[in-house]
Design a protein around this motif. Structure first.
Motif, short mmCIF file in Angstrom:
data_model
loop_
_atom_site.label_atom_id
_atom_site.label_comp_id
_atom_site.label_asym_id
_atom_site.label_seq_id
_atom_site.Cartn_x
_atom_site.Cartn_y
_atom_site.Cartn_z
N GLY A 94 0.82 -1.21 0.00
CA GLY A 94 0.00 0.00 0.00
C GLY A 94 0.85 1.25 0.00
N SER A 95 0.57 2.14 0.92
CA SER A 95 1.26 3.41 1.02
C SER A 95 2.64 3.25 1.65
CB SER A 95 0.46 4.38 1.90
OG SER A 95 -0.81 4.61 1.36
N TYR A 96 3.51 4.19 1.35
CA TYR A 96 4.78 4.27 2.06
C TYR A 96 4.47 4.52 3.52
CZ TYR A 96 9.40 6.03 3.41
OH TYR A 96 10.61 6.22 4.02
N ALA A 97 5.08 3.77 4.41
CA ALA A 97 4.79 3.89 5.84
C ALA A 97 5.29 5.22 6.39
CB ALA A 97 5.45 2.74 6.59
N GLY A 98 4.42 5.88 7.11
CA GLY A 98 4.80 7.10 7.81
C GLY A 98 4.54 6.90 9.29
N ILE A 99 5.16 7.72 10.10
CA ILE A 99 4.93 7.64 11.54
C ILE A 99 3.44 7.87 11.80
CG2 ILE A 99 5.42 8.72 13.77
CD1 ILE A 99 8.29 9.15 12.74
N GLY A 100 2.85 6.98 12.58
CA GLY A 100 1.43 7.05 12.88
C GLY A 100 0.58 6.14 11.99
N TYR A 101 1.15 5.66 10.90
CA TYR A 101 0.42 4.72 10.05
C TYR A 101 0.28 3.39 10.80
CZ TYR A 101 0.49 7.45 5.72
OH TYR A 101 0.27 8.40 4.77
N GLU A 102 -0.67 2.61 10.37
CA GLU A 102 -0.90 1.28 10.95
C GLU A 102 -0.53 0.22 9.92
OE1 GLU A 102 -4.63 -1.34 12.75
OE2 GLU A 102 -5.04 0.50 11.65
N TYR A 103 0.15 -0.81 10.38
CA TYR A 103 0.40 -1.96 9.51
C TYR A 103 -0.73 -2.94 9.74
CZ TYR A 103 2.08 -6.30 7.61
OH TYR A 103 2.15 -7.47 6.90
N ARG A 104 -1.49 -3.24 8.67
CA ARG A 104 -2.60 -4.18 8.74
C ARG A 104 -2.12 -5.52 8.21
NH1 ARG A 104 -7.78 -2.61 10.78
NH2 ARG A 104 -8.21 -4.65 9.89
N GLN A 105 -1.88 -6.45 9.12
CA GLN A 105 -1.39 -7.77 8.73
C GLN A 105 -2.41 -8.52 7.89
OE1 GLN A 105 0.26 -9.90 12.02
NE2 GLN A 105 0.73 -11.69 10.81
N ASP A 106 -3.71 -8.28 8.14
CA ASP A 106 -4.75 -9.00 7.41
C ASP A 106 -4.72 -8.72 5.91
OD1 ASP A 106 -5.59 -6.39 8.02
OD2 ASP A 106 -7.69 -6.94 8.29
N VAL A 107 -4.23 -7.54 5.51
CA VAL A 107 -4.14 -7.20 4.08
C VAL A 107 -2.71 -6.88 3.66
CG1 VAL A 107 -6.55 -6.47 3.85
CG2 VAL A 107 -4.81 -4.80 4.55
N ASP A 108 -1.76 -7.02 4.59
CA ASP A 108 -0.35 -6.77 4.34
C ASP A 108 -0.12 -5.38 3.73
OD1 ASP A 108 2.39 -7.39 4.40
OD2 ASP A 108 2.35 -8.23 2.37
N LYS A 109 -0.69 -4.36 4.40
CA LYS A 109 -0.59 -2.98 3.91
C LYS A 109 -0.38 -2.02 5.07
CE LYS A 109 -3.51 -1.32 0.93
NZ LYS A 109 -4.75 -0.95 0.22
N PHE A 110 0.25 -0.88 4.74
CA PHE A 110 0.30 0.25 5.64
C PHE A 110 -0.85 1.18 5.29
CE2 PHE A 110 4.75 -1.15 5.60
CZ PHE A 110 5.01 -1.21 6.96
N VAL A 111 -1.64 1.55 6.29
CA VAL A 111 -2.77 2.45 6.06
C VAL A 111 -2.78 3.52 7.14
CG1 VAL A 111 -4.22 0.79 4.83
CG2 VAL A 111 -4.33 0.91 7.30
N PHE A 112 -3.41 4.64 6.84
CA PHE A 112 -3.52 5.73 7.80
C PHE A 112 -4.97 5.88 8.22
CE2 PHE A 112 -4.02 10.23 8.93
CZ PHE A 112 -3.12 10.28 9.97
N LYS A 113 -5.20 5.93 9.52
CA LYS A 113 -6.54 6.14 10.07
C LYS A 113 -6.68 7.63 10.38
CE LYS A 113 -9.80 4.48 13.51
NZ LYS A 113 -10.03 3.53 14.60
N PRO A 114 -7.44 8.35 9.56
CA PRO A 114 -7.48 9.81 9.73
C PRO A 114 -8.25 10.29 10.95
CG PRO A 114 -8.88 9.16 7.90
CD PRO A 114 -8.18 7.92 8.38
N PHE A 115 -9.28 9.55 11.37
CA PHE A 115 -10.11 9.98 12.49
C PHE A 115 -10.53 8.78 13.33
CE2 PHE A 115 -10.79 12.99 9.02
CZ PHE A 115 -10.43 14.18 9.63
N PRO A 116 -10.73 8.97 14.64
CA PRO A 116 -11.09 7.85 15.51
C PRO A 116 -12.38 7.13 15.11
CG PRO A 116 -10.43 9.75 16.83
CD PRO A 116 -10.51 10.21 15.40
N SER A 117 -13.35 7.84 14.55
CA SER A 117 -14.63 7.23 14.22
C SER A 117 -14.60 6.40 12.93
CB SER A 117 -15.71 8.30 14.09
OG SER A 117 -15.42 9.16 12.99
N TRP A 118 -13.56 6.53 12.14
CA TRP A 118 -13.49 5.81 10.88
C TRP A 118 -13.12 4.35 11.14
CZ3 TRP A 118 -11.91 8.73 5.92
CH2 TRP A 118 -12.55 9.98 5.88
#
Length: 131
Positions: free
Chosen positions: A61-85
């Motif tokens: 997925g995306s280039y990993a940045g500080i604060g990004y989450e690594y999702r093992q279930d899809v083997d991707k780095f993703v960013f969660k922009p807001f708590p409710s998402w």
């Protein structure tokens, strides 16, 4: 040069480092993430968690940045922009709790959390000057 993301116990990226290709290349000349992880654990401790990330987003997925989450279930780095998402396994990304209305809207977490919010557009605010 190879890039590696250091993860905390919740799979949140807490650092990104660059590793010389000579440290991740095996005897056959192939890149190996495992060699990079071993090299970094030798520097930072055997209990540290590392995942390779791609500067040009060619994998994980995306280039990993500080604060990004690594999702093992899809083997991707993703960013969660807001708590409710919440994470969608369909789009493999975080999505707002309600769909964005037609038009040009931006998300406001405080408006979504307010008890007086309109349930159909809560959180979405029309950008001034747009229709």
């Amino acid at each position: 040069m190879a890039h590696f993301a250091k993860l905390d116990e919740n799979n949140i990226v807490i650092d990104v480092v660059v590793v010389d290709n000579s440290e991740i290349t095996d005897e056959d000349g192939n890149e190996s993430e495992a060699l990079g992880v071993s090299f970094l654990q030798g520097l930072f401790g055997a209990d540290t968690i590392w995942k390779q990330t791609s500067y040009n987003s060619s994998f994980r997925g995306s280039y990993a940045g500080i604060g990004y989450e690594y999702r093992q279930d899809v083997d991707k780095f993703v960013f969660k922009p807001f708590p409710s998402w919440s994470f969608s396994t369909v789009t493999e990304d975080y999505e707002a709790p309600i769909p964005r209305p037609d038009g040009q809207y931006i998300w406001h977490e405080d408006a979504y959390q307010a008890d007086t919010a309109d349930p159909k557009t809560a959180g979405w605010e029309l950008i001034e000057g747009t229709i």
